[in-house]
Motif scaffolding. Sequence first.
Motif, PDB file in Angstrom:
ATOM      1  N   ALA A 154       0.904  -1.286  -0.057  1.00  0.00           N
ATOM      2  CA  ALA A 154       0.037   0.048   0.002  1.00  0.00           C
ATOM      3  C   ALA A 154       0.938   1.147   0.077  1.00  0.00           C
ATOM      4  O   ALA A 154       2.006   1.270   0.651  1.00  0.00           O
ATOM      5  N   SER A 155       0.707   2.105  -0.645  1.00  0.00           N
ATOM      6  CA  SER A 155       1.201   3.299  -0.883  1.00  0.00           C
ATOM      7  C   SER A 155       0.320   4.639  -0.801  1.00  0.00           C
ATOM      8  O   SER A 155      -0.593   4.755  -1.118  1.00  0.00           O
ATOM      9  N   GLU A 156       1.178   5.811  -0.290  1.00  0.00           N
ATOM     10  CA  GLU A 156       0.281   7.025  -0.066  1.00  0.00           C
ATOM     11  C   GLU A 156      -0.384   7.522  -1.498  1.00  0.00           C
ATOM     12  O   GLU A 156      -1.489   8.156  -1.385  1.00  0.00           O
ATOM     13  N   GLU A 157       0.469   7.007  -2.464  1.00  0.00           N
ATOM     14  CA  GLU A 157      -0.244   7.674  -3.967  1.00  0.00           C
ATOM     15  C   GLU A 157      -1.027   6.812  -4.583  1.00  0.00           C
ATOM     16  O   GLU A 157      -1.600   7.036  -5.635  1.00  0.00           O
ATOM     17  N   ASN A 158      -1.614   5.584  -3.750  1.00  0.00           N
ATOM     18  CA  ASN A 158      -2.643   4.798  -4.634  1.00  0.00           C
ATOM     19  C   ASN A 158      -3.826   4.718  -3.580  1.00  0.00           C
ATOM     20  O   ASN A 158      -3.512   4.084  -2.195  1.00  0.00           O
ATOM     21  N   GLU A 159      -5.046   4.899  -3.808  1.00  0.00           N
ATOM     22  CA  GLU A 159      -6.088   4.824  -2.842  1.00  0.00           C
ATOM     23  C   GLU A 159      -6.450   3.608  -2.291  1.00  0.00           C
ATOM     24  O   GLU A 159      -6.585   3.237  -1.043  1.00  0.00           O
ATOM     25  N   ASP A 160      -6.186   2.361  -3.191  1.00  0.00           N
ATOM     26  CA  ASP A 160      -6.368   1.160  -2.611  1.00  0.00           C
ATOM     27  C   ASP A 160      -5.181   0.227  -2.570  1.00  0.00           C
ATOM     28  O   ASP A 160      -4.035   0.773  -2.969  1.00  0.00           O
ATOM     29  N   ILE A 161      -5.469  -0.800  -1.808  1.00  0.00           N
ATOM     30  CA  ILE A 161      -4.059  -1.670  -1.706  1.00  0.00           C
ATOM     31  C   ILE A 161      -3.478  -2.094  -3.032  1.00  0.00           C
ATOM     32  O   ILE A 161      -4.352  -2.173  -4.158  1.00  0.00           O
ATOM     33  N   LEU A 162      -2.302  -2.367  -3.046  1.00  0.00           N
ATOM     34  CA  LEU A 162      -1.537  -2.915  -4.482  1.00  0.00           C
ATOM     35  C   LEU A 162      -1.359  -4.312  -4.114  1.00  0.00           C
ATOM     36  O   LEU A 162      -0.584  -4.758  -3.600  1.00  0.00           O
ATOM     37  N   LEU A 163      -1.925  -5.077  -5.185  1.00  0.00           N
ATOM     38  CA  LEU A 163      -1.578  -6.599  -5.299  1.00  0.00           C
ATOM     39  C   LEU A 163      -0.437  -6.911  -6.006  1.00  0.00           C
ATOM     40  O   LEU A 163       0.069  -5.985  -6.925  1.00  0.00           O
ATOM     41  N   ILE A 164       0.223  -8.048  -5.780  1.00  0.00           N
ATOM     42  CA  ILE A 164       1.092  -8.652  -6.482  1.00  0.00           C
ATOM     43  C   ILE A 164       0.845  -8.999  -7.756  1.00  0.00           C
ATOM     44  O   ILE A 164      -0.088  -9.734  -7.839  1.00  0.00           O
ATOM     45  N   PRO A 165       1.434  -8.565  -8.973  1.00  0.00           N
ATOM     46  CA  PRO A 165       0.853  -9.121 -10.234  1.00  0.00           C
ATOM     47  C   PRO A 165       0.854 -10.568 -10.453  1.00  0.00           C
ATOM     48  O   PRO A 165       1.477 -11.279  -9.916  1.00  0.00           O
ATOM     49  N   ASP A 166      -0.130 -10.973 -11.223  1.00  0.00           N
ATOM     50  CA  ASP A 166      -0.368 -12.579 -11.327  1.00  0.00           C
ATOM     51  C   ASP A 166       0.926 -12.994 -11.679  1.00  0.00           C
ATOM     52  O   ASP A 166       1.928 -12.341 -12.466  1.00  0.00           O
ATOM     53  N   GLY A 167       1.081 -14.405 -11.400  1.00  0.00           N
ATOM     54  CA  GLY A 167       2.523 -15.000 -12.241  1.00  0.00           C
ATOM     55  C   GLY A 167       3.683 -14.868 -10.958  1.00  0.00           C
ATOM     56  O   GLY A 167       4.693 -15.482 -11.233  1.00  0.00           O
ATOM     57  N   TYR A 168       3.440 -13.843 -10.400  1.00  0.00           N
ATOM     58  CA  TYR A 168       4.450 -13.848  -9.202  1.00  0.00           C
ATOM     59  C   TYR A 168       4.098 -14.472  -7.708  1.00  0.00           C
ATOM     60  O   TYR A 168       3.012 -14.519  -7.460  1.00  0.00           O
ATOM     61  N   LYS A 169       4.943 -15.069  -7.335  1.00  0.00           N
ATOM     62  CA  LYS A 169       4.900 -15.900  -5.610  1.00  0.00           C
ATOM     63  C   LYS A 169       4.303 -14.606  -4.856  1.00  0.00           C
ATOM     64  O   LYS A 169       4.596 -13.567  -4.858  1.00  0.00           O
ATOM     65  N   LYS A 170       3.299 -15.059  -4.015  1.00  0.00           N
ATOM     66  CA  LYS A 170       2.863 -14.196  -2.893  1.00  0.00           C
ATOM     67  C   LYS A 170       3.473 -14.785  -1.769  1.00  0.00           C
ATOM     68  O   LYS A 170       3.404 -16.018  -1.375  1.00  0.00           O
ATOM     69  N   GLY A 171       4.231 -13.970  -0.919  1.00  0.00           N
ATOM     70  CA  GLY A 171       5.023 -14.060   0.295  1.00  0.00           C
ATOM     71  C   GLY A 171       4.178 -13.943   1.416  1.00  0.00           C
ATOM     72  O   GLY A 171       3.014 -13.663   1.517  1.00  0.00           O
ATOM     73  N   LYS A 172       5.039 -13.825   2.489  1.00  0.00           N
ATOM     74  CA  LYS A 172       4.452 -13.687   3.719  1.00  0.00           C
ATOM     75  C   LYS A 172       4.288 -12.499   4.256  1.00  0.00           C
ATOM     76  O   LYS A 172       4.047 -12.192   5.690  1.00  0.00           O
ATOM     77  N   TYR A 173       4.872 -11.313   3.789  1.00  0.00           N
ATOM     78  CA  TYR A 173       4.925  -9.783   4.269  1.00  0.00           C
ATOM     79  C   TYR A 173       4.120  -9.043   3.446  1.00  0.00           C
ATOM     80  O   TYR A 173       3.703  -9.059   2.352  1.00  0.00           O
ATOM     81  N   VAL A 174       3.900  -7.779   4.348  1.00  0.00           N
ATOM     82  CA  VAL A 174       3.287  -6.555   3.708  1.00  0.00           C
ATOM     83  C   VAL A 174       4.079  -5.545   3.920  1.00  0.00           C
ATOM     84  O   VAL A 174       4.794  -5.139   4.644  1.00  0.00           O
ATOM     85  N   LEU A 175       4.012  -4.671   2.759  1.00  0.00           N
ATOM     86  CA  LEU A 175       4.942  -3.348   2.737  1.00  0.00           C
ATOM     87  C   LEU A 175       3.997  -2.122   2.428  1.00  0.00           C
ATOM     88  O   LEU A 175       3.164  -2.294   1.602  1.00  0.00           O
TER      89      LEU A 175
END
Length: 333
Positions: free
Chosen positions: A90-111
């Motif tokens: 999640a970033s100040e410049e984006n209203e909603d959360i930012l998902l990890i693009p399809d095709g990439y592994k989803k890990g166990k941390y949040v930034l």
Amino acid sequence: MSKFITLERFINEEENKFPNATGNFSAILHDLSLAAKLVWREVSKAGLVNILGNTEKINTSGDTIKKLDEFADETIYKAMDHGGHLCVMASEENEDILLIPDGYKKGKYVLLYDPLDGSSNIDANITIGSIFCIYKRISESGDGNLNDCLQKGFKQVAAGYVVYGTSTMFVYTTGNGVHGFTLDPSVGEFLLSHENIQVPKKGKIYSINEGNSNDWSNEMKNYINYLKEENKADSRPYSLRYIGSLVGDFHRTLLYGGIFCYPADKKNKNGKLRLMYEGNPMSMIIENAGGKCSNGKMSILEIQPTSLHERTPLFLGSKEDIEILEKFLQKEN
Ligand code: AHG
Ligand code: MN
Ligand code: MN
């Protein structure tokens, strides 16, 4: 003379202290240090390339997005989206959360991050920064969600910032002290320059936008007037230092002591600064350097977030200074 310990080596040595560490967490910090260098490269020549000035966009907080805000936001996202260690951002410049693009592994941390802090200062070549914090995900697997992002500040596993000033520094904590690394541009490495930073237990500098003083509560006015009274025994009157970049004002407070204040006022009931990617990370850092954070009544790190871009009154600094401030504000309604 620096001991020539690079940020990468320091991160690895820190990881080795935890036998069952998986290395995922260190990889995130490595990726963030690359992102910092990529942003620094543009920031350091912003006046030479067509990257100053505004875009035609407004962010969720109602601020005009500067071209460098947008560049930093995209750079950090692209540096972090494919490492396989994050499940959501999640970033100040984006209203909603930012998902990890399809095709990439989803890990166990949040930034969560503020890609460029102090944007109003960019065109005037005044210190700016980037701020980040990391949480462990709550959800089991797959894409992360908003709930993974809206965690109390004390759940952060790491927090840090990059300050693009007279020199560029990467400052972070994982809960084992606060450490600062100065970028040596000639080799492109962040070198350990400030190990285990400790904020003085009391300072003699206060940092606040006095331009808002007519809108402060009486208790806030009384506190600032107290700091201006003559009393050599406790270093008063304090000096005022304020550059309007949280990262710059915070970094000076961390090293010199004193207090940074962005209070609520009649116009902004919750102040201006954002809890998730300004208040919480800076609070984890100041507390790990022996200082204190507060919203005037309680620790910032105890606030239960309800939305990604919520604001909070923010006080950060030397332990004794924050304790005196809270005494003044406890009567504030
Ligand atoms: P950002 O550039 O990320 O929007 O943050 C700006 C913030 C913070 O850096 C600073 O402490 C504060 O705005 C200054 O606000 P005022 O100009 O109202 O003093
Ligand atoms: Mn900011
Ligand atoms: Mn910003």
